[in-house]
Scaffold this motif. Structure first.
Motif, PDB file in Angstrom:
ATOM      1  N   PHE A 180       5.517   7.948   9.366  1.00 44.50           N
ATOM      2  CA  PHE A 180       5.238   9.242   9.145  1.00 44.50           C
ATOM      3  C   PHE A 180       5.354   9.942  10.644  1.00 44.50           C
ATOM      4  CE2 PHE A 180       4.602  13.956   8.372  1.00 44.50           C
ATOM      5  CZ  PHE A 180       4.876  14.135   7.635  1.00 44.50           C
ATOM      6  N   PHE A 181       5.857  10.354  11.109  1.00 42.30           N
ATOM      7  CA  PHE A 181       5.779  11.197  12.861  1.00 42.30           C
ATOM      8  C   PHE A 181       4.953  13.197  12.517  1.00 42.30           C
ATOM      9  CE2 PHE A 181       8.680   7.922  12.513  1.00 42.30           C
ATOM     10  CZ  PHE A 181       8.228   7.127  13.628  1.00 42.30           C
ATOM     11  N   GLY A 182       4.366  13.221  12.176  1.00 49.93           N
ATOM     12  CA  GLY A 182       3.518  14.706  12.522  1.00 49.93           C
ATOM     13  C   GLY A 182       3.521  15.336  12.741  1.00 49.93           C
ATOM     14  N   GLU A 183       4.141  16.886  13.283  1.00 46.20           N
ATOM     15  CA  GLU A 183       4.894  17.551  13.725  1.00 46.20           C
ATOM     16  C   GLU A 183       3.937  18.226  14.667  1.00 46.20           C
ATOM     17  OE1 GLU A 183       7.597  17.489  16.468  1.00 46.20           O
ATOM     18  OE2 GLU A 183       7.828  15.176  15.876  1.00 46.20           O
ATOM     19  N   SER A 184       3.456  18.856  13.780  1.00 49.05           N
ATOM     20  CA  SER A 184       1.728  20.268  13.870  1.00 49.05           C
ATOM     21  C   SER A 184       1.500  20.593  12.347  1.00 49.05           C
ATOM     22  CB  SER A 184       3.334  21.269  14.245  1.00 49.05           C
ATOM     23  OG  SER A 184       2.047  22.831  14.972  1.00 49.05           O
ATOM     24  N   MET A 185       0.606  21.780  12.433  1.00 44.64           N
ATOM     25  CA  MET A 185       0.032  22.211  11.046  1.00 44.64           C
ATOM     26  C   MET A 185      -0.398  23.783  11.480  1.00 44.64           C
ATOM     27  SD  MET A 185      -3.104  19.312  10.612  1.00 44.64           S
ATOM     28  CE  MET A 185      -4.042  19.453  12.289  1.00 44.64           C
ATOM     29  N   PHE A 186      -0.310  24.255  10.295  1.00 41.59           N
ATOM     30  CA  PHE A 186      -1.457  26.039  10.713  1.00 41.59           C
ATOM     31  C   PHE A 186      -1.946  26.102   9.179  1.00 41.59           C
ATOM     32  CE2 PHE A 186       1.941  27.287   8.174  1.00 41.59           C
ATOM     33  CZ  PHE A 186       1.505  27.908   7.356  1.00 41.59           C
ATOM     34  N   SER A 187      -2.486  26.860   9.906  1.00 46.03           N
ATOM     35  CA  SER A 187      -3.658  27.679   8.690  1.00 46.03           C
ATOM     36  C   SER A 187      -3.835  29.106   8.931  1.00 46.03           C
ATOM     37  CB  SER A 187      -4.804  26.877   9.270  1.00 46.03           C
ATOM     38  OG  SER A 187      -6.068  27.489   7.928  1.00 46.03           O
ATOM     39  N   ARG A 188      -3.837  30.200   8.009  1.00 44.95           N
ATOM     40  CA  ARG A 188      -4.153  30.930   7.501  1.00 44.95           C
ATOM     41  C   ARG A 188      -5.626  31.704   6.556  1.00 44.95           C
ATOM     42  NH1 ARG A 188       2.341  32.407   7.672  1.00 44.95           N
ATOM     43  NH2 ARG A 188       2.493  32.256  10.099  1.00 44.95           N
ATOM     44  N   ARG A 189      -6.295  30.293   6.375  1.00 47.44           N
ATOM     45  CA  ARG A 189      -7.227  30.291   5.291  1.00 47.44           C
ATOM     46  C   ARG A 189      -7.822  29.249   6.078  1.00 47.44           C
ATOM     47  NH1 ARG A 189      -4.229  34.260   3.912  1.00 47.44           N
ATOM     48  NH2 ARG A 189      -3.981  35.813   2.060  1.00 47.44           N
ATOM     49  N   ARG A 190      -9.051  29.580   5.593  1.00 47.94           N
ATOM     50  CA  ARG A 190     -10.131  28.419   5.549  1.00 47.94           C
ATOM     51  C   ARG A 190      -9.959  27.453   5.622  1.00 47.94           C
ATOM     52  NH1 ARG A 190     -15.556  28.485   7.579  1.00 47.94           N
ATOM     53  NH2 ARG A 190     -17.042  27.104   6.249  1.00 47.94           N
ATOM     54  N   ASP A 191      -9.451  26.669   6.382  1.00 42.47           N
ATOM     55  CA  ASP A 191      -9.462  24.745   5.594  1.00 42.47           C
ATOM     56  C   ASP A 191      -8.632  24.604   4.876  1.00 42.47           C
ATOM     57  OD1 ASP A 191     -11.793  23.857   6.124  1.00 42.47           O
ATOM     58  OD2 ASP A 191     -13.163  24.684   4.117  1.00 42.47           O
ATOM     59  N   ALA A 192      -7.203  25.829   4.872  1.00 43.67           N
ATOM     60  CA  ALA A 192      -5.672  25.372   4.479  1.00 43.67           C
ATOM     61  C   ALA A 192      -5.039  23.849   5.360  1.00 43.67           C
ATOM     62  CB  ALA A 192      -4.634  26.425   5.289  1.00 43.67           C
ATOM     63  N   SER A 193      -5.401  23.883   6.711  1.00 46.09           N
ATOM     64  CA  SER A 193      -4.896  23.285   7.328  1.00 46.09           C
ATOM     65  C   SER A 193      -5.541  22.052   6.687  1.00 46.09           C
ATOM     66  CB  SER A 193      -3.952  23.225   8.376  1.00 46.09           C
ATOM     67  OG  SER A 193      -5.301  23.038   9.502  1.00 46.09           O
ATOM     68  N   LYS A 194      -6.387  21.535   6.593  1.00 51.65           N
ATOM     69  CA  LYS A 194      -6.842  20.610   6.183  1.00 51.65           C
ATOM     70  C   LYS A 194      -6.440  20.129   5.175  1.00 51.65           C
ATOM     71  CE  LYS A 194     -11.124  21.266   9.578  1.00 51.65           C
ATOM     72  NZ  LYS A 194     -12.871  21.515   9.779  1.00 51.65           N
ATOM     73  N   ILE A 195      -6.302  21.264   4.017  1.00 54.27           N
ATOM     74  CA  ILE A 195      -5.990  20.232   2.473  1.00 54.27           C
ATOM     75  C   ILE A 195      -4.323  20.336   3.093  1.00 54.27           C
ATOM     76  CG2 ILE A 195      -5.592  21.833   0.345  1.00 54.27           C
ATOM     77  CD1 ILE A 195      -7.495  24.159   1.374  1.00 54.27           C
ATOM     78  N   ALA A 196      -3.818  20.811   3.826  1.00 59.13           N
ATOM     79  CA  ALA A 196      -2.378  20.197   3.787  1.00 59.13           C
ATOM     80  C   ALA A 196      -2.103  18.956   4.322  1.00 59.13           C
ATOM     81  CB  ALA A 196      -1.865  21.004   4.958  1.00 59.13           C
ATOM     82  N   LEU A 197      -2.908  18.380   5.101  1.00 60.52           N
ATOM     83  CA  LEU A 197      -3.031  17.242   5.836  1.00 60.52           C
ATOM     84  C   LEU A 197      -4.000  16.444   4.322  1.00 60.52           C
ATOM     85  CD1 LEU A 197      -2.742  15.807   8.468  1.00 60.52           C
ATOM     86  CD2 LEU A 197      -4.695  16.174   9.236  1.00 60.52           C
ATOM     87  N   ALA A 198      -4.697  16.394   3.876  1.00 60.81           N
ATOM     88  CA  ALA A 198      -5.186  15.923   2.784  1.00 60.81           C
ATOM     89  C   ALA A 198      -4.355  15.264   1.564  1.00 60.81           C
ATOM     90  CB  ALA A 198      -6.439  16.077   1.521  1.00 60.81           C
ATOM     91  N   TYR A 199      -3.373  16.243   1.500  1.00 58.26           N
ATOM     92  CA  TYR A 199      -2.565  15.806  -0.014  1.00 58.26           C
ATOM     93  C   TYR A 199      -1.400  15.086   1.134  1.00 58.26           C
ATOM     94  CZ  TYR A 199      -4.147  19.306  -3.872  1.00 58.26           C
ATOM     95  OH  TYR A 199      -4.169  20.136  -4.571  1.00 58.26           O
ATOM     96  N   LEU A 200      -1.020  15.271   2.532  1.00 58.95           N
ATOM     97  CA  LEU A 200      -0.221  14.387   3.237  1.00 58.95           C
ATOM     98  C   LEU A 200      -0.151  13.640   3.152  1.00 58.95           C
ATOM     99  CD1 LEU A 200       2.367  14.366   5.129  1.00 58.95           C
ATOM    100  CD2 LEU A 200       0.222  14.676   6.873  1.00 58.95           C
ATOM    101  N   VAL A 201      -1.565  13.357   2.725  1.00 60.25           N
ATOM    102  CA  VAL A 201      -2.117  11.448   3.389  1.00 60.25           C
ATOM    103  C   VAL A 201      -2.152  10.852   1.793  1.00 60.25           C
ATOM    104  CG1 VAL A 201      -4.240  10.425   3.918  1.00 60.25           C
ATOM    105  CG2 VAL A 201      -3.811  11.888   5.598  1.00 60.25           C
ATOM    106  N   SER A 202      -2.658  11.804   1.205  1.00 62.59           N
ATOM    107  CA  SER A 202      -2.193  11.032  -0.208  1.00 62.59           C
ATOM    108  C   SER A 202      -0.507  10.834  -0.778  1.00 62.59           C
ATOM    109  CB  SER A 202      -2.879  12.546  -1.742  1.00 62.59           C
ATOM    110  OG  SER A 202      -2.166  12.083  -3.327  1.00 62.59           O
ATOM    111  N   ARG A 203       0.151  12.072  -0.284  1.00 60.67           N
ATOM    112  CA  ARG A 203       1.648  11.479  -0.411  1.00 60.67           C
ATOM    113  C   ARG A 203       1.942  10.173   0.615  1.00 60.67           C
ATOM    114  NH1 ARG A 203       5.551  13.749  -2.830  1.00 60.67           N
ATOM    115  NH2 ARG A 203       4.069  15.109  -4.350  1.00 60.67           N
TER     116      ARG A 203
END
Length: 212
Positions: A130-153
């Motif tokens: 999986f080649f991660g391109e970019s991430m963003f966050s408009r709420r506290r910890d939103a990008s970290k949460i997205a990454l955690a769910y990505l790693v799980s997947r």
């Protein structure tokens, strides 16, 4: 860092071939139409068995303050990632990754607060990489949460490599590391020899599942 500035015309097949060789395209800015290939001397990766969830982040994930969705607004995630003063995501980049998404080779993990997309991450899949391109966050910890769910997947889907291209302090705090080009290419070769499925994990996953 190796950088080839010859003009290139992107196709999904060309992008996938480039990733398989360990290189990827970028633009100088959103205003520039021309793209160039990058082959960094040192590559950022996030070991799938080494993702670090801090105590506070774990509490947030278990509380499930947001809804996590997969591939429901891929374009919105790219737009969110480009919504910053300086970005390498220009019109050709946006277009080709939309093509990859429609071909089933690109995916997004999205963080929603009601009807508002508040964070996410997107990238390209090729066999077990999986080649991660970019991430963003408009709420506290939103990008970290997205990454955690990505790693799980990715773990559930049998992936072997999460390429982050570069190592930032943000990624380093989550377990990201930097490896030499030769080591990266060995890891890439091993990952490409594996079969994986981004959608093997159910679309709805609890915070408890992500944290265990």
């Amino acid at each position: 860092m190796a950088k080839d500035e010859r003009p290139i015309e992107l196709t999904p097949e060309l992008i996938l071939s480039a990733y398989a060789q360990g290189i990827f395209p970028m633009a100088e800015s959103r205003e520039e139409d021309e793209l160039f290939w990058l082959d960094p001397e040192f590559r950022g990766v996030l070991p799938l068995n080494g993702f670090h969830i801090s105590r506070s982040l774990r509490k947030t994930i278990l509380r499930e303050p947001f809804q996590i969705k997969i591939d429901t607004d891929f374009a919105g995630v790219i737009e969110g990632c480009a919504d910053r003063p300086e970005t390498w995501i220009n019109a050709p980049i946006f277009s080709i990754y939309m093509d990859l998404f429609h071909a089933g080779h690109a995916h997004s993990v999205e963080v929603w607060d009601g009807k508002e997309l508040v964070g996410g991450v997107y990238g390209v899949t090729l066999n077990g990489a999986f080649f991660g391109e970019s991430m963003f966050s408009r709420r506290r910890d939103a990008s970290k949460i997205a990454l955690a769910y990505l790693v799980s997947r990715l773990n559930a889907g049998g992936f072997k490599l999460l390429d982050t291209q570069f190592l930032t302090p943000h990624l380093e705090s989550l377990g990201g590391v930097e490896i030499p080009r030769a080591s990266y290419r060995r890891a890439l070769r091993d990952a490409l020899s594996e079969k994986a499925n981004f959608l093997r994990q159910p679309l709805t996953v609890s915070g408890h599942q992500v944290c265990t």
